[in-house]
Design a protein around this motif. Structure first.
Motif, PDB file in Angstrom:
ATOM      1  N   ASN A 363       0.807  -1.218   0.000  1.00  0.00           N
ATOM      2  CA  ASN A 363       0.000   0.000   0.000  1.00  0.00           C
ATOM      3  C   ASN A 363       0.842   1.271   0.000  1.00  0.00           C
ATOM      4  O   ASN A 363       0.514   2.238  -0.697  1.00  0.00           O
ATOM      5  N   ASP A 364       1.934   1.287   0.784  1.00  0.00           N
ATOM      6  CA  ASP A 364       2.715   2.526   0.872  1.00  0.00           C
ATOM      7  C   ASP A 364       4.179   2.347   0.467  1.00  0.00           C
ATOM      8  O   ASP A 364       4.955   3.303   0.537  1.00  0.00           O
ATOM      9  N   ASN A 365       4.563   1.123   0.040  1.00  0.00           N
ATOM     10  CA  ASN A 365       5.925   0.831  -0.421  1.00  0.00           C
ATOM     11  C   ASN A 365       6.983   0.915   0.677  1.00  0.00           C
ATOM     12  O   ASN A 365       8.182   0.904   0.383  1.00  0.00           O
ATOM     13  N   ASN A 366       6.571   0.994   1.940  1.00  0.00           N
ATOM     14  CA  ASN A 366       7.533   1.079   3.025  1.00  0.00           C
ATOM     15  C   ASN A 366       8.173  -0.279   3.298  1.00  0.00           C
ATOM     16  O   ASN A 366       7.500  -1.320   3.300  1.00  0.00           O
ATOM     17  N   SER A 391      10.999   4.075   2.085  1.00  0.00           N
ATOM     18  CA  SER A 391      10.445   3.556   0.836  1.00  0.00           C
ATOM     19  C   SER A 391      11.387   2.516   0.231  1.00  0.00           C
ATOM     20  O   SER A 391      12.606   2.671   0.260  1.00  0.00           O
TER      21      SER A 391
END
Length: 448
Positions: A363-366, A391
């Motif tokens: 969802n957030d590429n973290n 990221s």
């Protein structure tokens, strides 16, 4: 104040050392296993001839007297919490004001017929090592039961002396409950390549008595009889809490503790492999038989006992091991079966014994975790990236910061970045390789 510590492993000894740093309390460490603290993870290297037993002691023998830490070699048969007294085998007693239980683990036994025969042992204690040594001379074949880290250590130990090994693993691939499929397949291939007779989807049914109380063979669940002169039981471990039977201390699989490592009994604490968190932190297990968590628990409980109440916080999950020649590291969250919201970037070297897996949030590429086989990355760098929710694309571009392999070793960061670009359609570029000074500056900025 009189403080008694049952167990001289990494947990108990760390507690003793930090209590001494923080106070002048009277400290007594009790163990029936050994006179002095030793590095349990080094047992295999004694057998393989890489180290002497005295080399595994992190502290000189004079250290304990100098630091006013009393050592007592004895077996605790009973803990009387109402009288605050320890009862030793032989009738002796010891009174305490505060008690730390750090009794560690013991090998699992599942009621197999013959499991208590001579020439049947785990690989946890000095006594287990002595048993392996005693029975190795002239040993024609050993059978190892259980496919975890201890099992592969024992296999390597026997293999170093050219003793044939049959390795029984109930899963269809080595340690596939922990390792993702590709890494599990890699280790499976590597075990076989080292000449180990690896038998997957095979379980122990019975250990055969030779008529004199000694193991001479095993029978598997497939009906096969395998002759052997030694059986290694390495199907995991469980908390060693036998001495607490009949006490008022609440137990489940282990000794139940809160975040301050306190039991239900005032002035009684439990740490290390024998402790079970009543409310484990998200993503953590109630019982974690890991060296570094034991050390952290020892330091935490020392502060609490010395009037500085501290919650236990194990931080980011980390583990490392060695599968024969393949080094293994994990940082953060990498699951054998990834959930739907986890994306993964997996690269494997053509030689089949090196791999890098990066796990990140879809969802957030973290970044969520690293999984490394045959490649070493810096702990501090990986930990900071994960904690800072960096990221995946930032990590890939600056991945050389993490590389810990020696100079002139081949680097694989570009391969991993190219794979990501191919899969994502991006055109990310790799920053130039960083030297040690730039890595240290990077870490300093993150700490600031």
């Amino acid at each position: 104040m009189r403080i008694a510590i049952i167990g001289n492993g990494i947990s108990g000894i760390t507690a003793a050392r930090f209590i001494r740093k923080l106070s002048d309390h009277q400290i007594t460490v009790i163990s029936a296993e050994s006179d002095y603290f030793f590095s349990r993870t080094a047992l295999m290297y004694i057998y393989m001839g890489h180290m002497r037993q005295e080399d595994t002691k992190p502290y000189e023998d004079w250290f304990w007297e100098k630091n006013r830490i009393d050592l007592k070699k004895a077996y605790v048969e009973k803990v009387n919490t109402s009288e605050k007294t320890l009862h030793f085998k032989g009738g002796e007693k010891l009174a305490y004001d505060k008690l730390i239980i750090a009794t560690g683990s013991e090998p699992n036994k599942f009621g197999w017929p013959g499991q208590d025969l001579d020439r049947v042992h785990g690989l946890y204690s000095i006594q287990d090592l002595e048993a392996m040594e005693k029975h190795s001379d002239g040993l024609k074949q050993a059978v190892i039961v259980g496919g975890g880290l201890i099992g592969i250590e024992m296999a390597e130990m026997f293999h170093s002396r050219h003793i044939p090994v049959v390795f029984l693993v109930r899963e269809n691939s080595f340690w596939n409950g922990v390792l993702p499929p590709e890494e599990s397949a890699m280790v499976t291939r590597h075990i076989i390549a080292n000449g180990i007779d690896l038998r997957l989807e095979t379980e122990l049914k019975e250990i055969v008595d030779d008529g004199s109380g000694k193991a001479c063979a095993v029978i598997t669940n497939k009906g096969d009889r395998i002759d052997c002169g030694y059986v290694g039981l390495t199907a995991g471990v469980h908390p060693n809490i036998n001495c607490l039977k009949g006490s008022e201390i609440e137990m489940d699989k282990g000794i139940l503790v809160n975040q301050k490592l306190e039991t239900n009994i005032p002035d009684v604490y439990a740490i290390g492999d024998c402790a079970q968190q009543r409310e484990p932190l998200p993503g953590r297990r109630p019982v974690e038989a890991i060296w570094y968590t034991g050390r952290m628990m020892g330091e935490t409980v020392a502060h609490t006992i010395c009037s500085k109440p501290t919650d236990y916080d194990p931080g980011l999950w980390f583990n490392s091991a060695k599968f024969f020649e393949i080094e293994y590291q994990i940082y953060g969250t990498v699951m054998a079966k990834a959930p739907e919201d986890h994306a993964q970037l997996y690269w494997e070297h053509p030689d089949g014994d090196k791999a890098i897996r990066l796990v990140y949030d879809k969802n957030d590429n973290n970044l969520l975790g690293f999984h490394l086989m045959g490649v070493r990355y810096r702990h501090e760098v990986c930990e900071k990236w994960i904690k800072e929710k960096t990221s995946i694309e930032t990590v890939l571009s600056d991945l050389s910061l993490a590389n810990f392999d020696p100079e002139f070793y081949q680097m694989y960061e570009a391969d991993l970045l190219n794979l990501y670009n191919h899969q994502s359609g991006k055109q990310l570029t790799l920053k130039k390789k960083r030297n040690l000074d730039s890595v240290m500056r990077f870490l300093s900025k993150l700490k600031a």
